[in-house]
Design an enzyme around this catalytic site. Structure first.
Site, short mmCIF file in Angstrom:
data_model
loop_
_atom_site.label_atom_id
_atom_site.label_comp_id
_atom_site.label_asym_id
_atom_site.label_seq_id
_atom_site.Cartn_x
_atom_site.Cartn_y
_atom_site.Cartn_z
N SER A 1 0.81 -1.22 0.00
CA SER A 1 0.00 0.00 0.00
C SER A 1 0.85 1.27 0.00
CB SER A 1 -0.94 0.02 1.21
OG SER A 1 -0.21 0.00 2.42
N LYS B 1 -6.83 4.49 8.06
CA LYS B 1 -5.77 5.37 7.56
C LYS B 1 -6.25 6.81 7.46
CE LYS B 1 -3.43 1.76 4.87
NZ LYS B 1 -3.07 1.26 3.53
#
Length: 610
Positions: A405, A448
């Site tokens: 990611s 996140k």
């Protein structure tokens, strides 16, 4: 007269009528021994109600009209599965009789279904072998486990085998299933049907109603307060958050049961007789707070300045990457500073992944780095040699990192450093990337975003901050109410991108990869600036070579032999030819650049005329 009601009760069962008549005849025959009690067989034993000669041991009994039995055995030992014969010790003598035969789970489930945990079954000695033998032979045969282990022939009861007709269902993880297939040759022959269970379902009206009905069953069983529609809606939203998808619902019952009980507790503390959304939200907050010790430690470091995070201004080769810290049954998101450093004229485009070299990066992280490096080579190697090396690192990271990611953020930091173009630190970014520069979805997107939002709020929201995420993750957004309010108020932003170029445009404010008629990147683009720097480094290196050659010639000794003079003359000629060639190459590149510049000016003039 005592037998008359029994004959009437079991009149439809001829076998039982025959058995009762046999008992009646035996009692008449031995009436004197029964009255006198001169034989142990005709004497009522301790803790018994009738003489052992006439004892009946019903090992399995099902209620009438209750349907087929469904049995779950939580301790599937050999004895609990197949049954056993108990023994008692009296005056040093071990005895047993028919009344001490005990049924196993297979007896109780015969004619129905038996559910077992596969891992528990394999923990107990001989349990798997006994179950497999019973299923293959379709008979339940009681055997003494002591005889199987010690191989002794001790005298015991040997009940006749019982016909078996049962469906056995093993529950377990997929990895255990594959191991059994590999290590147990007969496993697939015994258990022929495989069924995979999903962790979540599509969020439809039917599935929402089914989950609400599940909640009602749990509430009724645990005798909890009723939940109003707002509480049920909040629970469904939280199940979507757990599934990390707006359009799916998590099916983990343990989490749902915990939330129902904790919400009921808050309603009780607030002296209410019905649970509403406020109670559910309070229960969720309490659960997060109890598991947030590690998260609080991280945020204390950010608040005190020990963790360096910049949420405003500009910086070259530096981005705010988004990470997720997972431990136990909880996770939370945090921003992490990612930096890139360039070393001109050293190497051929190698990118050093510091995390991987010190064994802090996993295989998936390494794969993402290699994909990003390959994409970088495909962009510029056709235009110019990659005369540099670079290094990438997560600053102040001391734990293991894995996953791809961070590929998108690593590419942004590296290209910013190559072009010497600053990145807006008001943005943070996450996303995977393939070799074509396309952005792919990642996990933990809600945690996140929440992590960077909290960091921005800690350092004061400016109205410019936001996160850049893959467009494929937009449907997974299940954000907190305060984040949604900030987005609506235009003080925080969420951008979805599909390519690396879109992400770089947002973060640098420059066009990225527009080309001219010759297929070259324009000078005002990010990629054009990178090519310009690659050429400049090459020219500077050539200039240093000329200077080094001049310095070396000055240092040559004045006294030489005749052969040394001939060699020196040849060396001078070669160096002179080399300098002339480099000079011609520079003049040629200069003419091409001037020509390209003139073409650009002509094109701009044409546009102005139009």
């Amino acid at each position: 007269p005592l037998f008359a009601p029994l004959y009437e009760q079991f009149s439809t069962l001829p076998k039982i009528i025959d058995y009762l008549k046999s008992i009646f005849a035996d009692m008449v025959t031995h009436v004197e021994r029964i009255v006198n009690g001169d034989d142990e067989e005709f004497v009522t034993a301790v803790l018994a109600t009738i003489p052992s000669r006439y004892a009946v041991n019903v090992i399995v009994s099902h209620s009438p009209n209750s349907g087929v039995p469904v049995i779950f055995e939580d301790m599937p030992t050999h004895l609990n599965l197949l049954g056993h014969v108990e023994q008692i010790t009296q005056l040093g003598t071990v005895t047993t009789d028919v009344s001490m035969i005990r049924a196993g789970a297979l007896h109780r489930a015969n004619g129905g279904y038996l559910l077992l945990e596969a891992s528990h079954l394999l923990e107990h000695p001989y349990a798997w072998q006994g179950l497999k033998r019973a299923l293959q032979s379709r008979k339940i045969k009681l055997s003494s486990l002591e005889q199987m282990i010690t191989l002794t022939g001790s005298l015991s009861l040997a009940p006749a085998p019982i016909d078996l007709d049962v469906k056995v269902i093993l529950l377990g993880e997929a990895d255990l299933y594959y191991e059994l297939l590999e290590l147990e040759p007969e496993f697939d022959a015994v258990f022929k049907v495989r069924a995979d269970f999903h962790d979540d379902v599509v969020r439809t009206k039917e599935h929402e109603l089914a989950l609400v009905a599940k909640m009602a069953d749990i509430i009724d069983y645990a005798k909890l307060y009723p939940f109003d529609n707002s509480a049920q809606a909040t629970l469904l939203e939280h199940l979507s958050l757990q599934a990390e998808d707006q359009n799916r619902l998590s099916l983990h019952s343990d989490l749902l049961i915990k939330l129902l009980h904790e919400s009921n507790r808050h309603a009780h503390l607030n002296e209410k007789d019905i649970v509403d959304a406020h109670d559910v939200i309070q229960a969720i907050d309490d659960m997060e707070e109890r598991s947030g010790y590690l998260r609080d430690l991280y945020w204390d470091e950010i608040k005190s300045g020990q963790q360096l995070i910049q949420t405003k201004g500009y910086a070259v080769g530096q981005v705010n990457a988004l990470t997720v810290v997972s431990y136990a049954d909880s996770e939370f998101g945090l921003p992490a500073r990612l930096t890139a450093v360039i070393q001109p004229n050293i190497g051929n485009g190698e990118v050093l992944d510091i995390e991987r070299d010190v064994d802090l990066g996993g295989s998936l992280h390494a794969k993402g780095m290699l994909i990003m490096t390959s994409y970088l080579r495909s962009l510029f190697s056709q235009h110019h040699n990659l005369n540099f090396s670079a290094s990438l690192a997560f600053e102040q990271s001391y734990a293991h990192i894995d996953g791809d990611s961070a590929t998108l953020s690593e590419a942004c930091a590296l290209l910013s450093a190559l072009a010497d173009v600053p990145i807006n630190q008001s943005f943070s970014i996450t996303g995977s990337m393939n070799q074509l520069g396309e952005v792919q979805a990642v996990g933990g997107i809600n945690a996140k975003i929440a992590g960077f939002f909290d960091a921005c709020r800690e350092q004061n929201l400016t109205g410019q901050q936001g996160v850049v995420i893959p467009m494929a993750n937009v449907k997974h957004l299940m954000l907190r109410d305060d984040i949604i309010a900030a987005v609506k108020a235009d003080t925080f932003h969420i951008y979805g991108v599909q390519t690396l170029s879109e992400a770089l445009t947002l973060m640098t404010g420059l066009p990225i990869d527009t080309v001219n008629k010759k297929g070259r990147y324009r000078k005002n683009t990010l990629f054009g600036k990178i090519l310009g720097r690659l050429m400049l480094w090459d020219e500077n290196q050539n200039g240093h070579d000329d200077l080094d050659e001049k310095d070396q010639s000055d240092k040559e000794p004045s006294q030489k032999t005749s052969s040394d003079k001939v060699t020196t003359q040849k060396d001078k000629k070669r160096r002179k030819a080399k300098r002339q060639k480099k000079k011609k190459d520079r003049e040629k590149r200069k003419r091409e650049q001037e020509k390209e510049s003139n073409n650009n000016v002509a094109i701009e003039n044409e546009k102005n005329v139009d």
